[in-house]
Write a protein that holds these residues in place. Structure first.
Motif, PDB file in Angstrom:
ATOM      1  N   HIS B 645     -81.449  26.139  73.620  1.00  0.00           N
ATOM      2  CA  HIS B 645     -82.894  26.031  73.845  1.00  0.00           C
ATOM      3  C   HIS B 645     -83.650  26.479  72.587  1.00  0.00           C
ATOM      4  CE1 HIS B 645     -86.218  25.339  76.496  1.00  0.00           C
ATOM      5  NE2 HIS B 645     -86.697  26.550  76.329  1.00  0.00           N
ATOM      6  N   GLY B 646     -83.156  27.550  71.991  1.00  0.00           N
ATOM      7  CA  GLY B 646     -83.776  28.036  70.744  1.00  0.00           C
ATOM      8  C   GLY B 646     -83.694  26.992  69.640  1.00  0.00           C
ATOM      9  N   GLN B 647     -82.535  26.343  69.535  1.00  0.00           N
ATOM     10  CA  GLN B 647     -82.387  25.281  68.522  1.00  0.00           C
ATOM     11  C   GLN B 647     -83.407  24.168  68.755  1.00  0.00           C
ATOM     12  OE1 GLN B 647     -80.467  24.524  65.902  1.00  0.00           O
ATOM     13  NE2 GLN B 647     -78.920  26.121  65.885  1.00  0.00           N
ATOM     14  N   ILE B 648     -83.550  23.763  70.013  1.00  0.00           N
ATOM     15  CA  ILE B 648     -84.434  22.632  70.317  1.00  0.00           C
ATOM     16  C   ILE B 648     -85.889  23.005  70.005  1.00  0.00           C
ATOM     17  CG2 ILE B 648     -85.242  21.056  72.139  1.00  0.00           C
ATOM     18  CD1 ILE B 648     -82.223  20.791  71.610  1.00  0.00           C
ATOM     19  N   LEU B 649     -86.330  24.152  70.526  1.00  0.00           N
ATOM     20  CA  LEU B 649     -87.737  24.518  70.322  1.00  0.00           C
ATOM     21  C   LEU B 649     -88.027  24.764  68.840  1.00  0.00           C
ATOM     22  CD1 LEU B 649     -88.646  26.807  73.352  1.00  0.00           C
ATOM     23  CD2 LEU B 649     -88.588  24.332  73.183  1.00  0.00           C
ATOM     24  N   GLY B 650     -87.088  25.445  68.179  1.00  0.00           N
ATOM     25  CA  GLY B 650     -87.283  25.698  66.746  1.00  0.00           C
ATOM     26  C   GLY B 650     -87.382  24.401  65.972  1.00  0.00           C
ATOM     27  N   ALA B 651     -86.527  23.455  66.322  1.00  0.00           N
ATOM     28  CA  ALA B 651     -86.539  22.170  65.612  1.00  0.00           C
ATOM     29  C   ALA B 651     -87.842  21.414  65.871  1.00  0.00           C
ATOM     30  CB  ALA B 651     -85.340  21.319  66.042  1.00  0.00           C
ATOM     31  N   ILE B 652     -88.343  21.508  67.094  1.00  0.00           N
ATOM     32  CA  ILE B 652     -89.609  20.813  67.389  1.00  0.00           C
ATOM     33  C   ILE B 652     -90.732  21.403  66.537  1.00  0.00           C
ATOM     34  CG2 ILE B 652     -91.380  20.395  69.147  1.00  0.00           C
ATOM     35  CD1 ILE B 652     -89.094  20.446  71.233  1.00  0.00           C
ATOM     36  N   VAL B 653     -90.789  22.736  66.476  1.00  0.00           N
ATOM     37  CA  VAL B 653     -91.849  23.367  65.688  1.00  0.00           C
ATOM     38  C   VAL B 653     -91.715  22.974  64.218  1.00  0.00           C
ATOM     39  CG1 VAL B 653     -92.815  25.560  64.904  1.00  0.00           C
ATOM     40  CG2 VAL B 653     -92.153  25.272  67.292  1.00  0.00           C
ATOM     41  N   GLN B 654     -90.471  22.935  63.749  1.00  0.00           N
ATOM     42  CA  GLN B 654     -90.263  22.507  62.367  1.00  0.00           C
ATOM     43  C   GLN B 654     -90.750  21.072  62.171  1.00  0.00           C
ATOM     44  OE1 GLN B 654     -86.203  23.198  61.170  1.00  0.00           O
ATOM     45  NE2 GLN B 654     -86.877  24.302  59.357  1.00  0.00           N
TER      46      GLN B 654
END
Lengths: 289, 768
Positions: B645-654
């Motif tokens: 989940h952290g990977q997904i949200l972080g990637a979206i923000v990036q």
């Protein structure tokens, strides 16, 4: 990046600070919060061999409210302004503006005098000082003088402060009851330098006509400005959406708008008109008690 | 707990966090051995020029300066090799580790100052007299394409390479197509900005003739071999050590000039030299990414069935072909079709050298760009044909029964350049995303003006390649106390690798996770390893761990059988014990048992999913507020839902940073204008608060024993296209079509002004 080693001095009085400035001349810089100066030193965009910290000079950190207005000592921090319960009534624009200044950590350290002396055209406080007709009290080797804020800011990062002078305080004139006011700022992210900002306030006479309109702009030109043409447009008119739009459009027409990598001057001018208009609409809905 | 085989799939807290949150992390900047010297790199202030003089006398004579190193001190200047996706025609454009004769971008290393203090080294760098005869800047790919100014005079062109993606017969498809639309798009230059910049500590031991370099991140084994060869040492004389790392995102940890210069400096001065990149350096020295210009045409039937896409993509590579120089150009043409069934494809890519910072891979390389081009085209076509954009996509997603399916062929290239989508239920996931987002409900807001702002929604889909890099090693050792040490070649960049791989190891050995000790990244741990990139470490490192665990269990059965006097298949292994009937022995009795296994894989994994966005556009300021962002993806098998989940949200923000904020700007002289984080705008905590993501383990990957797929990049890939489409939908009444990123407020405002002007005067509407 690291700046070269330098001497750090901590005068205990205003006189001592001025004497140190006299003694060291161009080698010295005053430190008052350091939220702009320290990064500039680290980037080696500014340099000095002596830092004179005003932190220990007594009496500069007071906010004084009297019937002659509001006086902010030069060491007053943004956080002090945010926390002061009197200011929302006696100088409500100050309370509104300070929320837009940078970020939490910076507001804990940045100061009134530091911001004025830095003279960034995108900064909120210099613009507020100009818009409100505030005066700046300055101390130097030959005693004290005071200068209207409008005459203080000369060019980006250049002010009328002499190298051997210290800012003592900033004085805002009294704020009458029933004054309408608005503050609008636009930046890319919360806390960023303003791409443009508008500060407005006006009073209304017994016929509901606008009197003493003040419209300030920042982030737009070399120094904070008052938009005299927009003020003229409003003077004596009834508040209303049509007159606000026209005032905003006229007010920005002859401004010498700067461009940078974030926005060209066409956008900035249009943005300022939008913000002036919105601040006027806001003002019409917001009147101090 | 007695049975310990349920770690995989559980949202375990990150094992790394306690140490890091307690301030016990060790990053390169924390390493301060005795007699440490500091390195500062003088970089070219000129975009393109010939070096006339590097005067170092004044710098050398400054108190505290140990050495000043230029090309002259190095002698024969090594050239940085290509790690992957190299082509013979790219060879002449590789980067020397230091500029000796010519500089080709602002930020290219010219000299290294070694001093007893960082500030002294900086003072000394300012004293170096650098004289450069300026040559014309090659600041854009258009100027590069003219070949009037060559960056490399020993070549005949600035065109480094070309790629041709082909499928079916595009010419035929377009000749007979019922609907066609041709468009130009661009993606701007921006790049990864790890929270921690790069850094290296090189310790040279003259007595032992050994070099230890700390700060390895992405590909330590490759980099170790390169630096050993450049220093004319045996690989066994050099170790690369991984310490804590504050993010990589594909850019950090490749072999950069500094990866030679700092070890060289350590040997030159016979001691310990540390260099920590500052942010200004970072913005001009680390790989840039993404700058591309597309000229693409889409063709479909009137009912919305896609029949083809064709055109060209021009890529601004920057000044050199670096270690992964052609990965991104390959990806962008290969992935324009994304998860969509497009039977006829002909896209050409041209990669030009320019006098700007060299480019390389950045999270979702080429795929973010390709997705922007493709998704924008799809919405334009759907709108022209009067079809709902969601329906249009559902109609064109590759059906599950047509997978696996190859992507467009990279013409004239061997199989290492080709790839195929593995498996997936693309339509199922997209429909789930629409439902979670509330597509039907929000559709009512499409194009509506509410309280002065225009609302728009959009949906897009992505596929994400994972598990690149052919193999990974894992070694398992039983320690004296009965714990198991697991060493892998994958590296931790902050992605929770330690937690994830420990979960896999604990399950594979059926033992408590507390008794697993995971070591990773350093070249001292395993004989070979690849590292962490291409969303590979969970799949590759995890699969290697499965193989090693299998081998360890077999070994313990053999040893147990000879101890108990039974057959190996009568012996079982779990919970840190070896059992035979009612008898058991603790692992500690087998201390020293060790296996190393390698997982090899040539097939990539393709996780996939959908993104949806709801925006409100303020026409007065050009500001776009993100009101909702929802993704659903399928990663095959979820190891740890929390880190995923952290990977997904972080990637979206990036991705949102890429789309709205981040922009490396140059002027016409090739000067970088965005040299600090005040000008290079990164997304911050307050910018995009409304982001949601759901991850599924719907279709396990058939190509590895874990069933897992790489999942680090999908959150980023579709963002540009989806946001562009949401803004277009919001401003549909004015026919605003965002074609160029980033979608900054001035850019949106200008598009609105242009649309107003051309709507007012339809004759001016030629451009579209």
């Amino acid at each position: 990046m690291k700046f070269p080693p330098l001497r750090y001095l901590t005068p205990q009085s205003l006189d001592e600070a001025i004497a140190l400035l006299e003694q060291h001349g161009a080698d010295a810089k005053l430190l008052s919060g350091g939220q702009s100066l320290m990064p500039m030193l680290a980037f080696r965009l500014a340099s000095c061999s002596i830092l004179i910290d005003l932190k220990f000079v007594p009496g500069l950190d007071r906010i004084t409210v009297t019937d002659r207005g509001v006086e902010l000592g030069s060491r007053v921090r943004w956080r002090d302004i945010e926390h002061d319960v009197r200011l929302p009534t006696v100088q409500p624009l100050l309370s509104m503006a300070v929320k837009h200044i940078a970020h939490y950590a910076i507001r804990n350290r940045g100061t009134v005098g530091g911001s004025l002396a830095h003279g960034d055209p995108a900064s909120e406080l210099p613009a507020l000082a100009v818009a409100c007709g505030a005066t700046i009290a300055i101390a130097g080797p030959n005693g004290r003088r005071s200068l209207p804020a409008e005459e203080f800011f000369l060019f980006p990062l250049i002010t009328a402060l002499e190298p051997n002078e210290v800012i003592v305080s900033l004085h805002f004139p009294p704020w009458p009851k029933a004054r309408s006011f608005g503050f609008q700022e636009f930046s890319r992210r919360r806390g960023d330098f303003a791409m443009a900002g508008a500060i407005v306030f006006f009073d209304q006479d017994k016929d509901q006509n606008i009197c003493s309109p003040h419209i300030g702009a920042f982030g737009i030109a070399d120094t904070p400005l008052r938009l005299g043409e927009a003020e003229k447009f409003l003077l004596g008119n009834r508040a209303g959406s049509r007159i606000f739009e026209e005032a905003a459009a006229h007010g920005v027409r002859n401004v010498d708008v700067r461009a940078d990598i974030h926005a060209d001057s066409d956008y900035r001018r249009a943005l300022l008109a939008t913000l002036v208009n919105r601040a006027l609409v806001e003002a019409a809905q917001r009147t101090s008690p | 707990m007695t049975r310990s085989n349920a770690y995989i799939g559980s949202p375990l807290d990150r094992i790394e966090d306690l140490r890091l949150l307690a301030g016990a992390g060790t990053f390169v900047g924390d390493l301060k051995p005795d007699n440490l010297l500091y390195a500062v790199i003088l970089r070219s202030p000129i975009s393109h020029g010939r070096i006339r003089k590097i005067g170092t006398a004044a710098a050398r004579s400054l108190q505290g300066v140990a050495a000043v190193i230029t090309a002259a001190e190095i002698g024969e200047v090594p050239i940085i090799p290509v790690r992957q996706h190299g082509k013979p025609e790219g060879e002449p454009y590789r980067q020397p580790v230091i500029a000796g004769e010519k500089v080709r971008y602002v930020g290219e290393p010219v000299a290294v100052v070694i001093a007893s203090e960082q500030c002294i080294a900086e003072d000394a760098a300012e004293l170096i007299e650098l004289e450069i005869d300026e040559l014309p800047a090659v600041a854009t790919h258009e100027i590069a394409a003219r070949d009037q100014t060559l960056l490399f005079e020993n070549t005949v062109t600035n065109l480094a390479t070309t790629f041709y993606a082909r499928m079916g017969d595009a010419d035929m498809a377009f000749a007979t197509a019922e609907y066609k639309r041709k468009e130009k798009f661009s993606v701007h230059r921006h790049t990864a900005s790890p929270m921690e910049t790069r850094g290296l500590l090189a310790e040279w031991n003259p007595e032992l003739q050994r070099m230890v370099v700390s700060g390895a991140t992405k590909v330590p084994f490759f980099n170790r071999n390169v630096v050993a060869e450049m220093l004319r040492l045996q690989p066994s004389q050099v170790d690369l050590i991984e310490v804590d790392v504050g993010g990589g995102f594909g850019a950090r940890g490749e072999f950069y000039p500094e990866d030679f210069l700092i070890p060289f400096a350590a040997r030159y001065v016979g001691g310990n030299v540390r260099w920590v990149e500052d942010r200004r350096e970072h913005l001009m020295a680390m790989n840039h990414a993404r700058e591309m210009y597309a000229d693409l045409e889409i063709a479909c039937r009137k009912d919305g069935t896609l029949v083809g896409v064709r055109g060209r993509i021009d890529i601004d590579l920057g000044a050199y072909v670096r270690t992964n120089g052609f990965t991104t150009p390959r990806n962008v043409v290969q992935f324009v079709s994304g998860p969509y069934l497009i039977p006829n494809i002909a896209i050409d890519a041209f990669s030009y050298l320019t006098s700007k910072t060299p480019t390389g891979t950045y999270r979702g390389p080429g795929r973010y760009e390709a997705s922007f081009f493709c998704e924008r085209l799809l919405d334009m076509a759907a709108n022209d044909l009067g079809i709902d954009p969601a329906e249009f996509r559902l109609k064109n997603l590759i059906p599950e029964d047509q997978l696996p399916r190859p992507l467009a062929t990279m013409a004239g290239l061997d199989r290492t350049w080709q790839t195929e989508l593995d498996n997936g239920a693309y339509g199922v996931v997209m429909e789930r995303c629409l439902k979670e987002f509330g597509w039907e409900e929000k559709k009512k807001l499409q194009g509506q003006l509410i309280d002065g702002r225009y609302h728009g929604i959009a949906v897009g889909n992505f596929v994400e390649g994972g598990a690149g890099g052919r193999f990974e090693n894992a070694r398992m050792t039983i320690e004296k106390g009965g714990t198991v040490t697991v060493a892998v070649g994958s590296t931790a960049l902050g992605q929770g690798l330690q937690t994830i791989l420990s979960q896999i190891a604990a399950d594979a050995l059926s033992m408590p996770i507390e008794r697993i000790r995971l070591l990773h990244g350093s070249t001292t741990l395993v004989t070979q390893g690849f590292g962490s990139f291409h969303s590979r470490s969970t799949v590759m490192g995890g699969s290697a761990i499965l193989l090693a665990a299998e081998a360890l269990v077999a070994l313990l059965r053999d040893k147990g059988a000879s101890h108990f006097g039974c057959e190996p298949d009568q012996v079982s292994v779990s919970d840190g014990y070896v059992y035979y009937g009612t008898k058991s022995m603790e692992f500690s009795a087998f201390a020293g048992s060790e296996v190393e296994r390698q997982f090899e894989n040539r097939k990539l994994t393709y996780s996939y999913g959908s993104h949806t966005a709801h925006v409100a556009v303020d026409p007065g300021t050009g500001h776009v507020e993100l009101l909702d962002y929802m993704t659903v993806d399928d990663v095959g098998r979820i190891i740890n839902p929390a880190t995923l989940h952290g990977q997904i949200l972080g990637a979206i923000v990036q991705g949102l940073g890429s789309t709205f904020l981040e922009h490396l700007q140059y002027d016409e002289n090739g000067q970088l204008l965005t040299g600090s984080l005040a000008d290079y705008l990164l997304p911050t905590a307050t910018d995009f608060p409304n982001i949601r993501g759901i991850s599924l383990g719907l279709r396990p990957c058939p190509n590895n024993p874990l069933g897992a797929k790489g999942a680090g990049e999908g959150g980023l890939i579709a963002v540009g296209g989806v946001i562009g489409n949401a803004i277009a939908a919001a401003l549909r009444s004015m026919s605003v079509e965002p074609r160029d990123l980033p979608l900054s407020p001035p850019q949106i405002w200008r598009l609105i002004q242009q649309a107003k002007a051309s709507n007012h005067n339809p004759k001016m509407n030629e451009q579209s």
